[in-house]
Design an enzyme around this catalytic site. Structure first.
Site, PDB file in Angstrom:
ATOM      1  N   TYR A 106       1.019  -1.125  -0.108  1.00 29.18           N
ATOM      2  CA  TYR A 106       0.346  -0.078  -0.368  1.00 29.18           C
ATOM      3  C   TYR A 106       0.954   0.563   0.129  1.00 29.18           C
ATOM      4  O   TYR A 106       2.010   1.428  -0.565  1.00 29.18           O
ATOM      5  CB  TYR A 106      -1.186   0.030   1.197  1.00 29.18           C
ATOM      6  CG  TYR A 106      -2.021   1.213   1.186  1.00 29.18           C
ATOM      7  CD1 TYR A 106      -2.636   1.796   0.143  1.00 29.18           C
ATOM      8  CD2 TYR A 106      -2.043   1.295   2.617  1.00 29.18           C
ATOM      9  CE1 TYR A 106      -3.566   2.417   0.690  1.00 29.18           C
ATOM     10  CE2 TYR A 106      -3.208   2.138   2.895  1.00 29.18           C
ATOM     11  CZ  TYR A 106      -4.338   2.678   1.590  1.00 29.18           C
ATOM     12  OH  TYR A 106      -4.953   3.746   1.391  1.00 29.18           O
TER      13      TYR A 106
ATOM     14  N   ARG B 129      -6.677   9.953 -10.672  1.00 29.02           N
ATOM     15  CA  ARG B 129      -5.646  10.468  -9.884  1.00 29.02           C
ATOM     16  C   ARG B 129      -4.932   9.685  -8.480  1.00 29.02           C
ATOM     17  O   ARG B 129      -6.048   9.181  -8.011  1.00 29.02           O
ATOM     18  CB  ARG B 129      -6.753  11.726  -8.663  1.00 29.02           C
ATOM     19  CG  ARG B 129      -5.732  12.852  -8.406  1.00 29.02           C
ATOM     20  CD  ARG B 129      -6.870  13.388  -7.410  1.00 29.02           C
ATOM     21  NE  ARG B 129      -7.365  11.714  -6.185  1.00 29.02           N
ATOM     22  CZ  ARG B 129      -6.989  11.869  -5.446  1.00 29.02           C
ATOM     23  NH1 ARG B 129      -5.723  12.098  -4.393  1.00 29.02           N
ATOM     24  NH2 ARG B 129      -7.172  10.708  -4.607  1.00 29.02           N
TER      25      ARG B 129
ATOM     26  N   LYS C 195      -5.420  -2.317  -1.659  1.00 26.46           N
ATOM     27  CA  LYS C 195      -6.411  -2.064  -1.071  1.00 26.46           C
ATOM     28  C   LYS C 195      -6.605  -2.838  -0.958  1.00 26.46           C
ATOM     29  O   LYS C 195      -7.392  -3.649   0.556  1.00 26.46           O
ATOM     30  CB  LYS C 195      -7.390  -1.387  -1.779  1.00 26.46           C
ATOM     31  CG  LYS C 195      -7.046   0.341  -1.672  1.00 26.46           C
ATOM     32  CD  LYS C 195      -7.186   1.214  -0.283  1.00 26.46           C
ATOM     33  CE  LYS C 195      -7.014   3.154  -1.007  1.00 26.46           C
ATOM     34  NZ  LYS C 195      -6.824   3.535   0.617  1.00 26.46           N
TER      35      LYS C 195
END
Length: 595
Positions: free
Chosen positions: A155, A208, A226
């Protein structure tokens, strides 16, 4: 007409799927006979307390990361699954496998680097990814047992580096890709995914990624990371998660010219064309998996709020950048109030300067305003009072009602020109000027601009009216943090409360005094949001559920910890909550609030 078209599209998609199955299973008589024999010999293993039927044999199992256990297969399993002779004779326990892997990992970290410019973190990701490709069970055991070390690898911040280089790192497909070229085909495409039940989908359009901008199809790395944490932190079945990329093109000129880029090399769709692609995707996945939860991830601000409002009352979905980041930030803000020796009910008195008016920044301010208003009675005057506690600064300075072409999402927080005039400010006032004049309790950074909290800004914060001012440098990855803890503590001293989005080391002052760096990681909330929604059976994910989760996180820390400046738990401690603290808490929080 639209309902009829939808039904027609669904019918043709199902017919195509059934036709494909018939062709695949009835091509020859021998194939049919083999299939019958295969069914009789299917081997049952266990998945938690439930049996799992394994429809594979021999080398196919060893090539399937969902079922491959490598040298941990017992001799009985090897006989029943036709594996005898395909593995070394020694049977190892899963713990022995992990110990062996960890020895190799430490030895190979440097050797796996692609030259001196390749950071060790990316080498670690590459080695872990190879393990994920061949033995998923062992991969998650390694991740869970070493969560504090490897969460920053799978992550943030390393996942940002992975996404930037994903076209070159791509080896084995993981997840699904829906592109603008698939319009009209998505309803049949969802049946290409092998799992009959999916609990969690994380989807991005790559527009983004963290604070790195438009990375196009390479953004799928963030959805994979995730979901790894959904498995490690919430215990979601890894066979029931699905990372998804919606590729509608990219406006990244470098990628448009890169011959190795794996996505559509055309500029992004916009307007109704863009909406139609996302609409088709949502209809398709909820048609096949009606109870799935979809987390939207790293959509540009332009679409993040619009898509959230478009779908949130129809589908089980949420946007982690808007809502998850907001929840974690609110938990930290409430912790900062406690660190001042005050009760959380004093939160509406905090003066907060916010740097950043994108989806994350406005999402946090909206959620914080709702929390303040609830504490003040949830009246119209309570909302007005709560709104007056925020000063939002974007790339063009302080946002006031005099701003032209103001973003509708930021409008509720635009300061009145007359009011800021009395405060010695004006439309477009710089961050330094705002901090000097307002003397805030909290400086909250969600700007994605590394180093924005300069020494001048930090010096201005020394004038804060708070006994323990707080800095939240929440932008990711590490290079985009508004300041480092060393910079902040060196100017403001050890009474500062500091939190960041990416991990940093604590600052040591000597004589045992420590400046604690708290990581405001979305990982504290989004796995629980998914787990709680699954357990409670909630049909939607409401603001009340997210607010309750944030307050639950804030209350988790003990008073003596908070007074030391520790406002978030360590990741390893949080993951290792026992069943009564984690599952039952989320069930009560989400289940009772919803019903």
């Amino acid at each position: 007409m639209s309902n009829f078209s939808s039904q027609l599209r669904l019918s043709s998609s199902l017919l195509k799927h059934l036709k494909h199955q018939i062709n695949a299973t009835s091509s020859t008589t021998s194939a049919s006979a083999a299939a019958m024999m295969f069914e009789r010999r299917s081997f049952t293993t266990t998945e938690g307390s439930r049996p799992t039927i394994v429809h594979k044999r021999s080398i196919d199992i060893l090539h399937d990361p969902w079922f491959n256990k490598g040298t941990a297969f017992s001799m009985t399993e090897r006989d029943r699954l036709d594996l005898r002779g395909l593995l070394p004779p020694t049977v190892m326990s899963s713990q022995q496998q992990i110990e062996r892997f960890m020895v190799d990992l430490k030895r190979l970290e440097v050797q796996a680097r692609d030259g001196p410019s390749d950071p060790n973190a990316l080498a670690k990701w590459r080695i872990l990814n190879r393990l994920h490709d061949r033995n998923e069970t062992m991969y998650y055991k390694v991740l869970i047992e070493n969560i504090e070390e490897y969460a920053p690898i799978v992550y943030t911040p390393t996942v940002g580096l992975v996404c930037q280089n994903y076209s070159g790192l791509f080896r084995r497909p993981r997840g699904m890709y829906f592109s603008a070229e698939d319009r009209g085909e998505m309803m049949s495409m969802v049946y290409n995914w092998p799992a009959d039940q999916v609990d969690m989908i994380v989807v991005t359009d790559g527009s983004r990624i963290l604070g790195l901008g438009d990375l196009g199809v390479q953004g799928i790395g963030i959805t994979i990371g995730k979901l790894d944490l959904y498995v490690a932190a919430a215990g979601i079945n890894p066979q029931r998660v699905l990372p998804v990329m919606i590729d509608v093109g990219t406006n990244n000129e470098r990628l448009l010219k890169d011959p190795l880029y794996l996505g559509l090399q055309e500029h992004r769709l916009d307007g109704e064309e863009y909406i139609s692609v996302v609409d088709e995707f949502m209809e398709a996945v909820f048609t096949r998996w009606p109870h799935v939860i979809v987390q939207f991830e790293d959509f540009q601000s332009k679409w993040a709020f619009n898509l959230l409002q478009r779908y949130r009352n129809t589908y089980r979905m949420f946007n982690d950048d808007v809502q998850g980041t907001a929840g974690v930030a609110i938990a930290g803000l409430l912790g900062a109030v406690r660190a001042q020796g005050k009760p959380m009910i004093d939160f509406p008195k905090q003066k907060i300067v916010v740097a950043g008016a994108g989806s994350a920044g406005i999402g946090v301010v909206n959620a914080a305003r709702k929390t303040m208003a609830r504490m003040l009675g949830n009246t119209e005057s309570a909302f007005e009072s709560a709104s007056s506690q925020f000063w939002v600064v974007d790339a063009n300075g302080l946002i006031t009602e005099e701003r032209t072409n103001i973003d509708p999402q930021a409008l509720p927080f635009a300061r009145k020109a007359k009011e800021v005039g009395h405060q010695g400010l004006r439309e477009g006032a710089s961050l330094v000027e705002v901090v000097q004049q307002i003397k805030p309790d909290v400086l909250l950074g969600l700007s994605a601009v590394g180093g924005l909290f300069s020494k001048e800004v930090l010096e201005a914060l020394k004038g804060s009216t708070s006994t323990r001012p707080a800095i939240f440098a929440m932008s990711n990855p590490t290079k985009n943090a508004e300041c480092t803890p060393e910079e902040a503590f060196s100017v403001l001293g050890d009474q500062l409360i500091f939190a960041s989005g990416s991990p940093f080391n604590d600052v040591k002052f000597g004589d045992g005094v420590i400046g604690h760096c708290n990581q405001g990681n979305n990982m504290y909330l989004f796995p629980g949001i998914g787990l709680g929604t699954l357990l409670s059976g909630s049909r939607i994910i409401s603001d009340g559920m997210l607010q309750a989760a944030a307050e639950c996180l804030a209350a988790y820390m003990k008073d003596d910890e908070v007074l030391k400046g520790i406002i978030y738990p360590s990741i390893s401690r949080y993951i290792r909550l026992d069943l009564t603290e984690s599952v039952a808490t989320f069930y009560l929080v989400f289940g009772l609030i919803y019903y």
